[in-house]
Design a protein around this motif. Structure first.
Motif, short mmCIF file in Angstrom:
data_model
loop_
_atom_site.label_atom_id
_atom_site.label_comp_id
_atom_site.label_asym_id
_atom_site.label_seq_id
_atom_site.Cartn_x
_atom_site.Cartn_y
_atom_site.Cartn_z
N MET A 123 0.82 -1.21 0.00
CA MET A 123 0.00 0.00 0.00
C MET A 123 0.85 1.26 0.00
O MET A 123 0.47 2.29 -0.55
N SER A 124 2.05 1.19 0.63
CA SER A 124 2.91 2.37 0.70
C SER A 124 3.33 2.81 -0.70
O SER A 124 3.43 4.01 -0.98
N ALA A 125 3.61 1.84 -1.59
CA ALA A 125 3.99 2.19 -2.96
C ALA A 125 2.85 2.91 -3.68
O ALA A 125 3.07 3.87 -4.43
N PHE A 126 1.63 2.45 -3.44
CA PHE A 126 0.48 3.08 -4.09
C PHE A 126 0.27 4.49 -3.56
O PHE A 126 0.01 5.42 -4.32
N LEU A 127 0.38 4.67 -2.25
CA LEU A 127 0.22 6.00 -1.67
C LEU A 127 1.31 6.94 -2.17
O LEU A 127 1.07 8.14 -2.38
N THR A 128 2.51 6.41 -2.34
CA THR A 128 3.60 7.22 -2.87
C THR A 128 3.28 7.71 -4.27
O THR A 128 3.70 8.80 -4.67
N ALA A 129 2.53 6.91 -5.03
CA ALA A 129 2.12 7.31 -6.37
C ALA A 129 0.89 8.20 -6.34
O ALA A 129 0.77 9.15 -7.13
N LEU A 130 -0.06 7.93 -5.43
CA LEU A 130 -1.32 8.66 -5.40
C LEU A 130 -1.18 10.06 -4.81
O LEU A 130 -1.76 11.02 -5.33
N VAL A 131 -0.42 10.19 -3.74
CA VAL A 131 -0.31 11.48 -3.05
C VAL A 131 0.23 12.57 -3.97
O VAL A 131 -0.32 13.69 -3.99
#
Length: 308
Positions: free
Chosen positions: A1-9
């Motif tokens: 999930m951290s990788a996705f948040l790094t992309a989404l934020v």
């Protein structure tokens, strides 16, 4: 999930920056409209051509394309049930159908590229090659057929598609990849420089185009159908995709594309073809904000499925 948040934020931050620049008047509306035109005619086509030209189509995920197109058709048909909503006007039904089938290409390209690099960009571009024509055909027919005051001459959606530079970019990129034509280094670097500008400018413009005042006018109808769109299109894609054997990275990309909010240009089409423009503006604002909540849920489903 951290990788996705790094992309989404970063996507959320750039969209927010675009909104702040527009609201403060630091960048005039005419400038953003010019950027939209530049992106549509030059920057996005450059990104799509390069991504597709460098893709490997020998193992192209045609199942992904089939799942996405079928999901759009399902959601377009489901939009017809809006007729049962109390007090729903005919233009409102057409606008809901349009919202159900359109997606934000810029956000899809941004997340696909940040999460999966060039392969992600190529797959999102391939999804765009399929979803853009389907969305335009369904949207035009839905809006025109439900307009209370249709124009004297009904638009021909297939003719409109032949004038869409994104469609040409998809065809050029697919042709180059299919015939294994490698881009010359100078051409590749030129397209790369243009492509790098496409996503950032597109996100800024998307943020500037969000009418926060529309949220004040939005009611239960807007939020209900926004959730139907944000949850329904990825859900339909998932069910259809799994049924026909979609898996792995193509499944992840398909779900990300389906989970993006409706496209900002849906307001323009609703205005031109007799749709409910207030509802269209409400959808853009509500879905852009709500997607910050539903996109992480979609990513959770992707992780649960083990697609990446």
């Amino acid at each position: 999930m951290s990788a996705f948040l790094t992309a989404l934020v970063p996507v959320i931050l750039i969209v927010t920056l675009g909104q702040l620049l527009a609201r403060r008047g630091l960048v005039p509306g005419e400038a953003f409209r010019a950027l939209d035109r530049l992106s549509f005619l030059v920057l996005l086509p450059a990104l799509i051509i390069r991504a597709l030209a460098n893709a490997d189509f020998d193992g192209a995920p045609w199942v992904m394309i089939a799942a996405l197109m079928a999901a759009q058709i399902v959601m377009g048909g489901f939009g017809l049930t809006a007729r049962l909503w109390p007090g729903m006007s005919a233009p409102g039904v057409g606008t809901i159908i349009q919202s159900n089938v359109r997606w934000n290409t810029i956000i899809g390209l941004s997340l696909g590229g940040l999460l999966f690099g060039d392969e992600g960009l190529a797959l999102v571009s391939l999804a765009a090659a399929a979803m853009i024509p389907v969305a335009n055909v369904i949207s035009v027919y839905a809006l025109v057929s439900h307009a209370e005051r249709p124009p004297g001459e009904k638009p021909r959606p297939l003719l409109a598609l032949t004038r869409n530079p994104l469609i040409y970019a998809c065809l050029i990129g697919i042709a180059l990849a299919s015939f294994h034509v490698r881009l010359p280094p100078i051409a590749d670097e030129t397209l790369k420089m243009l492509a790098n500008a496409a996503i950032a400018l597109g996100l800024l413009s998307a943020g500037a185009g969000v009418d926060l005042g529309a949220l004040k006018r939005a009611g239960l109808r807007t939020f209900t159908w926004s959730f139907v769109r944000l949850i329904g299109l990825p859900a339909a894609t998932l069910v259809i995709g799994l049924a026909i054997g979609l898996s792995g990275l193509p499944l992840a990309i398909a779900l990300i594309c389906a989970a993006t909010p409706t496209a900002p240009n849906s307001y323009v089409l609703a205005r031109e073809l007799g749709g409910d423009t207030t509802l269209a503006a409400n959808f853009i604002a509500a879905q852009t904000l709500l997607a910050a909540l539903t996109l992480p849920l979609t990513w959770g489903v992707i992780l649960w499925l083990g697609a990446v």
